[in-house]
Enzyme design. Sequence first.
Site, PDB file in Angstrom:
ATOM      1  N   GLU B  58      -1.768 -23.781 -16.775  1.00  0.00           N
ATOM      2  CA  GLU B  58      -1.601 -23.566 -15.336  1.00  0.00           C
ATOM      3  C   GLU B  58      -0.228 -23.976 -14.824  1.00  0.00           C
ATOM      4  OE1 GLU B  58      -4.273 -25.069 -16.646  1.00  0.00           O
ATOM      5  OE2 GLU B  58      -5.921 -23.678 -16.223  1.00  0.00           O
ATOM      6  N   HIS B 127     -15.392 -28.725 -10.600  1.00  0.00           N
ATOM      7  CA  HIS B 127     -15.446 -27.283 -10.327  1.00  0.00           C
ATOM      8  C   HIS B 127     -15.953 -26.988  -8.919  1.00  0.00           C
ATOM      9  CE1 HIS B 127     -15.161 -27.088 -14.733  1.00  0.00           C
ATOM     10  NE2 HIS B 127     -14.900 -25.805 -14.634  1.00  0.00           N
TER      11      HIS B 127
HETATM   12  C1  LIG Z   1      -7.499 -26.641 -16.421  1.00  0.00           C
HETATM   13  C2  LIG Z   1      -8.569 -25.655 -16.693  1.00  0.00           C
HETATM   14  N1  LIG Z   1      -8.260 -24.355 -16.784  1.00  0.00           N
HETATM   15  C3  LIG Z   1      -9.203 -23.434 -17.003  1.00  0.00           C
HETATM   16  C4  LIG Z   1     -10.512 -23.795 -17.159  1.00  0.00           C
HETATM   17  C5  LIG Z   1     -11.588 -22.760 -17.382  1.00  0.00           C
HETATM   18  N2  LIG Z   1     -12.049 -22.812 -18.770  1.00  0.00           N
HETATM   19  C6  LIG Z   1     -13.119 -23.506 -19.127  1.00  0.00           C
HETATM   20  S1  LIG Z   1     -13.355 -23.501 -20.786  1.00  0.00           S
HETATM   21  C7  LIG Z   1     -12.018 -22.518 -21.027  1.00  0.00           C
HETATM   22  C8  LIG Z   1     -11.649 -22.097 -22.407  1.00  0.00           C
HETATM   23  C9  LIG Z   1     -11.385 -23.292 -23.264  1.00  0.00           C
HETATM   24  O1  LIG Z   1     -11.097 -22.879 -24.570  1.00  0.00           O
HETATM   25  P1  LIG Z   1     -11.027 -23.946 -25.720  1.00  0.00           P
HETATM   26  O2  LIG Z   1     -10.133 -25.057 -25.328  1.00  0.00           O
HETATM   27  O3  LIG Z   1     -10.701 -23.242 -26.960  1.00  0.00           O
HETATM   28  O4  LIG Z   1     -12.489 -24.582 -25.781  1.00  0.00           O
HETATM   29  P2  LIG Z   1     -13.848 -23.850 -26.190  1.00  0.00           P
HETATM   30  O5  LIG Z   1     -14.435 -23.304 -24.930  1.00  0.00           O
HETATM   31  O6  LIG Z   1     -13.530 -22.827 -27.191  1.00  0.00           O
HETATM   32  O7  LIG Z   1     -14.703 -24.942 -26.723  1.00  0.00           O
HETATM   33  C10 LIG Z   1     -11.398 -22.213 -19.820  1.00  0.00           C
HETATM   34  C11 LIG Z   1     -10.217 -21.375 -19.673  1.00  0.00           C
HETATM   35  C12 LIG Z   1     -10.803 -25.170 -17.044  1.00  0.00           C
HETATM   36  N3  LIG Z   1     -12.053 -25.616 -17.148  1.00  0.00           N
HETATM   37  N4  LIG Z   1      -9.825 -26.068 -16.844  1.00  0.00           N
END
Ligand SMILES: Cc1ncc(C[n+]2csc(CCOP(=O)(O)OP(=O)(O)O)c2C)c(N)n1
Lengths: 324, 324, 333, 333
Positions: B58, B127
């Site tokens: 971000e 959230h």
């Molecule tokens: C700062 C932030 N940006 C975006 C999100 C939305 N979001 C939640 S999980 C996710 C993907 C995360 O991917 P990863 O780190 O690979 O974890 P996984 O879900 O695969 O366990 C996103 C973009 C968030 N929760 N926090």
Amino acid sequence: MARKRYTQAINEALFEEMERDPKVIVFGEDVELAIFGDTRGLLDRFGRNRIRNTPICEATLTGMAVGAAAAGYRVVLHMMFSNFLYTGFDAIANQMAKLRLMTGGQLELPITILSGYGGGRSNAAQHSDTPHPLLMNLGGVNVAVPATPADAKGLLKTAIRGRNPTFFMEASGRGGDSGEVPDGDYTVPFGKAAIAREGSDVTLIAIGTMLKPALGAAKQLEANGISAEVIDPRTLVPFDEDTILRSVRKTGRVVVVDEARDRCSAASHIAAILADKAFGSLKAPVKRVTVPDVAMPYAPNAEAKVFPSEANIVSAASAVAKAA
Amino acid sequence: MARKRYTQAINEALFEEMERDPKVIVFGEDVELAIFGDTRGLLDRFGRNRIRNTPICEATLTGMAVGAAAAGYRVVLHMMFSNFLYTGFDAIANQMAKLRLMTGGQLELPITILSGYGGGRSNAAQHSDTPHPLLMNLGGVNVAVPATPADAKGLLKTAIRGRNPTFFMEASGRGGDSGEVPDGDYTVPFGKAAIAREGSDVTLIAIGTMLKPALGAAKQLEANGISAEVIDPRTLVPFDEDTILRSVRKTGRVVVVDEARDRCSAASHIAAILADKAFGSLKAPVKRVTVPDVAMPYAPNAEAKVFPSEANIVSAASAVAKAA
Amino acid sequence: MTTQPSGGPTPEQSLALYERMLLIRRTEEKLSADAAAGVLPGAVHLYIGQEAVATGVCMQLKDSDWITSTHRGHGHFLAKGGDVNAMMAEIWGKKTGICKGMGGSMHVADLSKGILGANGIVGGGLAISVGAAFGSKLSNDGRVTVCFFGDGAANQGVFMECLNVSSLWELPVVFVCEHNHFCEFTRAEQVTSGEIINRARAFGIHAVKVDGNDVEAVWRATAEAVALARSGKGPCFIEAETYRIKGHMEFEKELLAGGKYRELDEIEQWRARDPITRHGERLVKAGIATAAQLEEIGARVARQVEEAVAFSHRSEPADESLVFDLMFAGQKP
Amino acid sequence: MTTQPSGGPTPEQSLALYERMLLIRRTEEKLSADAAAGVLPGAVHLYIGQEAVATGVCMQLKDSDWITSTHRGHGHFLAKGGDVNAMMAEIWGKKTGICKGMGGSMHVADLSKGILGANGIVGGGLAISVGAAFGSKLSNDGRVTVCFFGDGAANQGVFMECLNVSSLWELPVVFVCEHNHFCEFTRAEQVTSGEIINRARAFGIHAVKVDGNDVEAVWRATAEAVALARSGKGPCFIEAETYRIKGHMEFEKELLAGGKYRELDEIEQWRARDPITRHGERLVKAGIATAAQLEEIGARVARQVEEAVAFSHRSEPADESLVFDLMFAGQKP
Ligand SMILES: Cc1ncc(C[n+]2csc(CCOP(=O)(O)OP(=O)(O)O)c2C)c(N)n1
Ligand SMILES: Cc1ncc(C[n+]2csc(CCOP(=O)(O)OP(=O)(O)O)c2C)c(N)n1
Ligand SMILES: [Mg+2]
Ligand SMILES: [Mg+2]
């Protein structure tokens, strides 16, 4: 009592609290050599385990403060200029302000974050913000706005010994101002406003750096036959509503002076409290003297134009004093 | 006119504006498959040069928005949940909100940032934030808070065609709500409040998601013989003071309803404006119905407890209506 | 910790790894069913398919060691010894929840077990873990902090800031990147340039890749990393390759309204590498357990999960007044 | 751009490099004197000693190419062709300033020359440059964006996020890290783990180190990097080693009240490698210019600086009402 500079008072508080409790640690960018002077000398006395320069990485610094506090330290994080709080804002707004509730009270976060705020010295927009309103809106952090060296020392000690995150807003532009500081160990409680000057016709509520012009304005007003009471909230979270309501019940007229931008400022919020809880006592519109909703300009004349001045305060106070 | 869902209205606005102007681009995390549904289908129509998934970063996304806008694009950045604005807050607060003035007006930044806000669905504290007060205090960005599908579409078009950064706050919790949306191309101007319901005894000023409970409350109040006027500011920056002052001059009684935390909220600021500029017309304390200064709890019962409800609004409005 | 000559787990440890993974799996299967039934508040992000990572790592840790976790945190919580009843009750929003119902699925934490908490902010745990490890370094308390995060979080700048600080100050932290190939509905390769492991190496950090669906491999890699970190030599990095079997979150189908981001085939291929089945087969083959003994474990775990659900059901809803009591320590909001 | 067979500059280019560096130096020497005299508003961060970097890089660029700069931005501004009068007037807070007096020293920008602006936020230019380069990629306009930043900024996470995005999307951006050994009063090695260049390499980015006090070396390295970036092959990274001769900012002595963070010796050693003197000697040795001709250039530059000061002095103060006119385009605050 002895006259001391504002930064010197902060420096003393840091020395004394670090002596007092080995769990107090200080870190931040360039804290070892202290650009503002407030952390000067700590390295020689306490060594790099207790005070340490960090890389430039504010997003990590604020998060580390949370982690180190969770691990049992009393963290003092120096963020230099308040504008850099934005760079580290994620862990402030999403972690520090929320983790205690989210964990059902398991986490205790004794964190004190210092940063210099405010304009008036041609530092331009990226080094002149006064972001206490944003911090106030977060809900989970205390906000201290000491106006005098004595309060700076006493409030900082309260913050460091406290059990919650506190933003300690340093009046950097006026860091050189001096004042009487009590001898020995003392603290100033959070949530207790100071009546900086008593008066009966109008209440001036002045936040942080604004105390000085408010007191100046009160003098001028006196010469015009208007008796101004000047109140310094000292902390914005927690906030001492009682002292302010008491004053307004007496005077019925109020000017709130805040170096923050106007929209959703502390001044707005105080005005809102009064419009609700002191409505019956108000005899005139509640006025705000604040910075307009602009970025701080660089040129001294342009900056002076948008900066709250004694003259602004006098004219706002005179207007409400005269209002029927 | 046709009934459409809120997200569908946003989706249409995006389609139409991307058709209209090849300089409109959309990027953000997972915009291709659209978790909220608002960017759905854009990839098929416009391809990855116009809409693109980004890495999770971000801090860079908000800065890139500035750079791409400076380079001549009309940027639509989707930040998903409003809490993630904090993660990208540096470029918002230090660059986006200040660069135009700092460069002496050289930079023009047509940026629209979408993000869902608000609680009510057990998404817990990280959230569920409603951070429009922070954005309002920054001084250099517009803030739109559309409450209805029709306004969502019209305000989004205004934002995208505009010349300044705008935060477009999506009422995500209630994204499923439907409403009549005009056919064809139309825009809704910034800085023009909507009178959602006329009334004469009390003014309810309801921000974004709060329009619905405010209208519900107005109905209940009517049953109790209290005629409530309901005003929806639609944009908080710029803010339509006139419409609100006009209403308050008529009713003399006001409740401001805001899903933000109370301290330094939009509700506070509106109350402050009224305490200043409508003082002579006020017949009762200005009440705020807001979220208390806490992190949003997870458990549904606990969340409901802190969330502004029709009942809260009715009781606040009844109190001011009765006040002498 | 006794280890086999090979550095592998003892038979007892192997069985414990199996049981712990199964506990995570069964708990989440129940959560999945309840989510589908629409009876759970909030959203759940399930860890199904990744259990070997949390389990292999956490069973190398002491209660006093810290972990930080992610939005997909049930597995880390249970693996580190968090109580399944208290976690389940938390997700049900009950007073008996580990966070008293204030945090929910994305925020389960248990300080008594060193679980600093799941986190709804992608990358949110990274700096917290570095702060905790900094504390350990200063106190010289011998603790290690493990930071779990995803391939998606590895693109957050704070990750690399944390690599820098922890390497510079030789902090006792182990970064465990769970590369499950997805960030929500985006394939990792669409958003990741270069190899994640090289980012750690650029800071001079000891870094290894491991098969994240092989609990013993994870266990062994962690043994080495934790030993290094504990010895004061600074941080380590482990990249565990695994696969997210379930959607990003339950209800994802409804959210995506037919939108598709992966082939069912691929899921099936990874199911064939299921970490629990695989480890079970290994146990049988090595003569550490019979199929019947594994079933016994399965039954025990099933009872545990049933009890957790029953506990949640019979618990009272969250105490609303706590919202005001818990925001600050010793202070009202 | 015509280059020598060696890839080096032509004699005319060499002379131009010399003159441009000298303009930066003389301008800042005047600013230093005025700051010491206490007549300038605000603070100035001087670039003295680093001129070869900005000059060698920017003289490879077209007006239409973008640059982003730092708090130490006068050199970048002038090197990219920004007007010295308008910059000086800006620092004096005058109406004729390039930003009408609204930005000051830390924010000098000139869009007509592709100068997106100096920046008071360490690392603030990085994402802006990636955004601009993204725009160029989409429009296929053939522009390159150069992002200047310091060794300190290289520890900001946003740097590595930008490496990831720009490599992934093959954006036409050149990252120029000016390693001047200091972040304010902290030595770079106290806060930097590993080699900065390896951070870029971890993302598969073409990366080189160059002697930042040798303007021709910088010039050549930039030629290659810009050509690569312009050809659509994605970002490049240049680490230029140089040295900050002056303090972090003027008045630093007063601020530090006797505090010390480096030895005078070290400064003297680097003065011996002064980029301007060195390049001047090279010009004379190569027969490109005589000592007299260099003096002539010096005199011309001195007049230019004098005129810039005079221009600033005779300009009116900033127009205060602009604060309200310029915050938004076509809208009042
Ligand atoms: C700062 C932030 N940006 C975006 C999100 C939305 N979001 C939640 S999980 C996710 C993907 C995360 O991917 P990863 O780190 O690979 O974890 P996984 O879900 O695969 O366990 C996103 C973009 C968030 N929760 N926090
Ligand atoms: C986000 C942010 N954090 C901290 C600062 C304070 N600060 C200004 S310059 C500087 C050091 C920068 O070092 P480097 O990037 O190497 O640039 P140099 O000064 O050496 O040119 C710091 C810490 C800032 N301006 N912005
Ligand atoms: Mg993933
Ligand atoms: Mg440097």
